[in-house]
Design a protein around this motif. Structure first.
Motif, PDB file in Angstrom:
ATOM      1  N   PRO A 127    -101.111 -35.671  29.312  1.00 35.90           N
ATOM      2  CA  PRO A 127    -101.415 -34.243  29.451  1.00 35.90           C
ATOM      3  C   PRO A 127    -100.959 -33.701  30.797  1.00 35.90           C
ATOM      4  N   GLN A 128    -100.802 -34.587  31.790  1.00 35.81           N
ATOM      5  CA  GLN A 128    -100.321 -34.174  33.109  1.00 35.81           C
ATOM      6  C   GLN A 128     -98.899 -33.608  33.058  1.00 35.81           C
ATOM      7  N   ARG A 129     -98.155 -33.945  31.998  1.00 35.50           N
ATOM      8  CA  ARG A 129     -96.789 -33.416  31.875  1.00 35.50           C
ATOM      9  C   ARG A 129     -96.816 -31.894  31.760  1.00 35.50           C
ATOM     10  N   ARG A 130     -97.759 -31.384  30.989  1.00 36.68           N
ATOM     11  CA  ARG A 130     -97.882 -29.926  30.846  1.00 36.68           C
ATOM     12  C   ARG A 130     -98.305 -29.300  32.182  1.00 36.68           C
ATOM     13  N   LEU A 131     -99.176 -29.993  32.897  1.00 36.64           N
ATOM     14  CA  LEU A 131     -99.607 -29.481  34.199  1.00 36.64           C
ATOM     15  C   LEU A 131     -98.435 -29.428  35.173  1.00 36.64           C
ATOM     16  N   LEU A 132     -97.560 -30.432  35.109  1.00 33.83           N
ATOM     17  CA  LEU A 132     -96.369 -30.435  35.965  1.00 33.83           C
ATOM     18  C   LEU A 132     -95.475 -29.251  35.623  1.00 33.83           C
ATOM     19  N   GLU A 133     -95.259 -29.001  34.341  1.00 37.33           N
ATOM     20  CA  GLU A 133     -94.407 -27.883  33.943  1.00 37.33           C
ATOM     21  C   GLU A 133     -94.991 -26.546  34.409  1.00 37.33           C
ATOM     22  N   GLU A 134     -96.293 -26.404  34.294  1.00 36.37           N
ATOM     23  CA  GLU A 134     -96.942 -25.169  34.763  1.00 36.37           C
ATOM     24  C   GLU A 134     -96.802 -25.022  36.274  1.00 36.37           C
ATOM     25  N   ALA A 135     -96.910 -26.145  36.981  1.00 37.09           N
ATOM     26  CA  ALA A 135     -96.764 -26.105  38.443  1.00 37.09           C
ATOM     27  C   ALA A 135     -95.350 -25.705  38.833  1.00 37.09           C
ATOM     28  N   LEU A 136     -94.356 -26.191  38.111  1.00 37.24           N
ATOM     29  CA  LEU A 136     -92.968 -25.848  38.421  1.00 37.24           C
ATOM     30  C   LEU A 136     -92.709 -24.360  38.204  1.00 37.24           C
ATOM     31  N   GLU A 137     -93.379 -23.768  37.231  1.00 38.44           N
ATOM     32  CA  GLU A 137     -93.230 -22.329  37.006  1.00 38.44           C
ATOM     33  C   GLU A 137     -93.764 -21.526  38.191  1.00 38.44           C
ATOM     34  N   LYS A 138     -94.801 -22.064  38.833  1.00 42.98           N
ATOM     35  CA  LYS A 138     -95.423 -21.340  39.944  1.00 42.98           C
ATOM     36  C   LYS A 138     -94.550 -21.298  41.201  1.00 42.98           C
ATOM     37  N   ILE A 139     -93.585 -22.213  41.308  1.00 38.83           N
ATOM     38  CA  ILE A 139     -92.733 -22.219  42.512  1.00 38.83           C
ATOM     39  C   ILE A 139     -91.374 -21.578  42.243  1.00 38.83           C
ATOM     40  N   GLY A 140     -91.251 -20.889  41.120  1.00 36.48           N
ATOM     41  CA  GLY A 140     -89.978 -20.237  40.810  1.00 36.48           C
ATOM     42  C   GLY A 140     -88.958 -21.264  40.335  1.00 36.48           C
ATOM     43  N   GLY A 141     -87.735 -20.893  40.299  1.00 36.37           N
ATOM     44  CA  GLY A 141     -86.702 -21.807  39.834  1.00 36.37           C
ATOM     45  C   GLY A 141     -86.514 -22.990  40.767  1.00 36.37           C
ATOM     46  N   TYR A 262     -97.167 -24.205  48.852  1.00 40.09           N
ATOM     47  CA  TYR A 262     -96.464 -22.919  48.845  1.00 40.09           C
ATOM     48  C   TYR A 262     -95.775 -22.663  50.179  1.00 40.09           C
ATOM     49  N   ASN A 263     -94.860 -21.716  50.181  1.00 43.14           N
ATOM     50  CA  ASN A 263     -94.073 -21.444  51.394  1.00 43.14           C
ATOM     51  C   ASN A 263     -94.930 -21.003  52.572  1.00 43.14           C
ATOM     52  N   ASP A 264     -96.095 -20.419  52.298  1.00 42.26           N
ATOM     53  CA  ASP A 264     -96.963 -19.974  53.398  1.00 42.26           C
ATOM     54  C   ASP A 264     -97.847 -21.107  53.931  1.00 42.26           C
ATOM     55  N   GLY A 265     -97.666 -22.330  53.388  1.00 37.00           N
ATOM     56  CA  GLY A 265     -98.427 -23.479  53.864  1.00 37.00           C
ATOM     57  C   GLY A 265     -99.679 -23.767  53.064  1.00 37.00           C
ATOM     58  N   SER A 266    -100.079 -22.876  52.199  1.00 33.95           N
ATOM     59  CA  SER A 266    -101.271 -23.118  51.388  1.00 33.95           C
ATOM     60  C   SER A 266    -100.972 -24.177  50.329  1.00 33.95           C
ATOM     61  N   ARG A 267    -102.040 -24.865  49.909  1.00 33.92           N
ATOM     62  CA  ARG A 267    -101.890 -25.971  48.965  1.00 33.92           C
ATOM     63  C   ARG A 267    -102.791 -25.782  47.753  1.00 33.92           C
ATOM     64  N   GLU A 268    -102.320 -26.278  46.631  1.00 30.49           N
ATOM     65  CA  GLU A 268    -103.081 -26.217  45.379  1.00 30.49           C
ATOM     66  C   GLU A 268    -103.010 -27.586  44.710  1.00 30.49           C
ATOM     67  N   THR A 269    -104.165 -28.212  44.500  1.00 27.05           N
ATOM     68  CA  THR A 269    -104.215 -29.493  43.811  1.00 27.05           C
ATOM     69  C   THR A 269    -104.095 -29.272  42.310  1.00 27.05           C
ATOM     70  N   VAL A 270    -103.163 -29.974  41.690  1.00 29.53           N
ATOM     71  CA  VAL A 270    -102.929 -29.842  40.255  1.00 29.53           C
ATOM     72  C   VAL A 270    -103.701 -30.914  39.486  1.00 29.53           C
ATOM     73  N   CYS A 271    -103.607 -32.164  39.919  1.00 32.95           N
ATOM     74  CA  CYS A 271    -104.349 -33.244  39.272  1.00 32.95           C
ATOM     75  C   CYS A 271    -104.389 -34.450  40.192  1.00 32.95           C
ATOM     76  N   GLY A 272    -105.313 -35.359  39.905  1.00 33.63           N
ATOM     77  CA  GLY A 272    -105.445 -36.586  40.680  1.00 33.63           C
ATOM     78  C   GLY A 272    -104.794 -37.755  39.962  1.00 33.63           C
ATOM     79  N   GLU A 273    -105.514 -38.882  39.900  1.00 33.64           N
ATOM     80  CA  GLU A 273    -104.957 -40.090  39.307  1.00 33.64           C
ATOM     81  C   GLU A 273    -105.949 -40.696  38.325  1.00 33.64           C
ATOM     82  N   GLU A 274    -105.436 -41.231  37.224  1.00 34.84           N
ATOM     83  CA  GLU A 274    -106.258 -41.904  36.229  1.00 34.84           C
ATOM     84  C   GLU A 274    -105.898 -43.385  36.180  1.00 34.84           C
ATOM     85  N   PRO A 275    -106.811 -44.245  35.712  1.00 34.09           N
ATOM     86  CA  PRO A 275    -106.502 -45.674  35.585  1.00 34.09           C
ATOM     87  C   PRO A 275    -105.346 -45.903  34.621  1.00 34.09           C
TER      88      PRO A 275
END
Length: 330
Positions: A127-141, A262-275
Motif C-alpha cells: 500500500p506504500q506504493r500508492r503513498l509514494l505516488e501521492e507524495a511525488l504529485e505533491k512535489i510537482g514533476g 519541501y523547498n522551504d525546508g518543511s517536512r512531511e512524514t508519509v510512512c514509517g517501516e513495517e516488519p
C-alpha cells in the motif's frame, strides 16, 4: 483458505510463510527440500509433516493449490514450469528468469491453463506504493531521481577469502543486478516507463559476477540513476527531486520511511517501516485475490504480468550492455 507449499528453506521462505499465515488466507500444507531431514526440520517450525524430496510428486499432489518458489535463480523457470503443468498457481521469487523469453513462455502457459503466475516483488503489492505516488504529485514533476539499494553481502567476506558463495556465482545467475538492482528497476519502469537511452557501468568481480553497478536512464524530461551494490553499504537514501521539493525513501525495496522535504525546508512524514513478514504478507494477499477473484482483479494482475516481462527484458538488456554473462546465455 487456500493451501500452499514451498520450495526453498532460506530466511526469505520463512518471511513469506509468516506473511501468508498472518494474512489468514493461506495454510501451509507441504514443504520441499532436497533432503528429508532438512525438510522435516523446516516443516516442524510450522507444524507441517508433509515433506517432499521429489518436486514432480509435490506438483502432482492434491495437498496444495499453489506454491511459493524460492529456489536458486537458475532453477526458477524450470521449477515454475513443473507446477504450472500440473495445475498449480505459482508465486516465484525475483527474478523470474534471466531470460525474458522464459517469462513470456511461462506467462502464456499460465494463461492457457487458467493459472496465476506471479513474481514475488514487494513493490507491486505494498500500500506504500500508492503513498509514494501521492507524495511525488505533491512535489510537482520529477526532474531527477536516484534509486539506491547498496547492501554489503554477508557472503562477501567468504568470497574475499577465496570461496565462491552462490550470490557471486554467475553459474547460478546471481550478482548485484539480479539480486538488488531489480528492486530499483521495478519502481523506475513502473513510475516512468522505458527510458529513451540507457547506459550501464558494472563492477565485475573475478568470478564474473557483478559486485555493483550504476544505470543512467534518460527520459525527455528527467534523469533517473539506479545505484546498487553487494560489496558496499549505502548510507544515502533513494530520493526523487521535483519542482516543489524532494521525496526521500530510506529503503526502496521496502518503501520504508518515506518523507517529503519541501523547498522551504518543511517536512512531511508519509510512512514509517513495517516488519518484513508483513510486507511479504501483502504479496500473499494479492496472490490469493488474483486466484479467488479473477474478474475483479484481472486488470491489476495483467499490469503485474506486463511489468514483470518488461523488467525481465530490460534487465537482460542491461546484462548484455554491461558484459554480465551467464552460462545459459549461450
Amino acid at each position: 483458505m487456500l493451501r500452499f507449499g514451498t520450495i526453498g528453506t532460506s530466511w526469505i521462505t520463512n518471511s513469506y510463510i509468516d506473511g501468508a499465515l498472518d494474512s489468514g488466507l493461506w495454510t501451509l500444507t507441504a514443504v520441499y527440500s532436497r533432503t528429508l531431514e532438512k525438510g522435516r526440520e523446516f516443516g516442524a517450525k510450522y507444524g507441517v509433516e508433509t515433506v517432499f524430496t521429489d518436486m514432480e510428486a509435490m506438483a502432482q499432489s492434491d495437498l496444495i493449490d499453489a506454491v511459493y518458489i524460492a529456489s536458486p535463480n537458475k532453477l526458477h523457470a524450470e521449477h515454475v514450469r513443473i507446477f504450472l503443468e500440473n495445475g498449480k498457481h505459482v508465486i516465484c521469487e525475483k527474478p523470474l528468469s534471466a531470460h525474458a523469453k522464459d517469462v513470456k513462455a511461462l506467462q502464456t502457459l499460465a494463461r492457457e491453463r487458467g493459472l496465476i503466475y506471479l513474481e514475488a516483488i514487494m513493490f507491486m503489492h505494498l500500500p506504500q506504493r500508492r503513498l509514494l505516488e501521492e507524495a511525488l504529485e505533491k512535489i510537482g514533476g520529477v526532474n531527477i531521481a536516484k534509486l539506491d539499494f547498496c547492501q554489503r553481502s554477508s557472503k562477501y567476506d567468504a568470497y574475499l577469502s577465496g570461496n565462491l558463495p552462490n550470490i557471486f556465482n554467475p553459474a547460478l545467475e546471481t550478482g548485484a543486478l539480479m539480486d538488488l538492482g531489480i528492486y530499483c528497476v521495478y519502481p523506475a519502469l513502473y513510475l516512468f516507463g522505458m527510458p529513451e537511452r540507457t547506459q550501464i557501468t558494472a563492477q565485475l568481480l573475478a568470478s564474473g559476477a557483478d559486485g555493483s553497478g550504476i544505470v543512467a536512464m534518460q527520459y525527455p524530461d528527467k534523469l533517473v540513476n539506479l545505484v546498487y551494490s553487494k560489496v558496499g553499504q549505502a548510507a544515502a537514501n533513494t530520493d526523487f527531486q521535483g519542482n516543489l521539493g524532494t521525496v526521500s525513501v530510506a529503503s526502496i525495496s521496502k518503501l520504508a520511511n518515506i518523507e517529503i522535504i519541501y523547498n522551504d525546508g518543511s517536512r512531511e512524514t508519509v510512512c514509517g517501516e513495517e516488519p518484513k513478514y508483513k510486507l511479504m504478507g501483502y504479496e500473499a494477499k494479492d496472490f490469493y485475490r488474483y486466484i479467488t477473484e479473477p474478474e475483479a482483479s484481472a486488470a491489476e494482475y495483467a499490469q503485474c504480468c506486463a511489468l514483470a516481462y518488461a523488467v525481465s527484458d530490460y534487465m537482460e538488456q542491461l546484462r548484455r550492455d554491461a558484459g554480465i554473462r551467464f552460462p545459459s546465455d549461450r
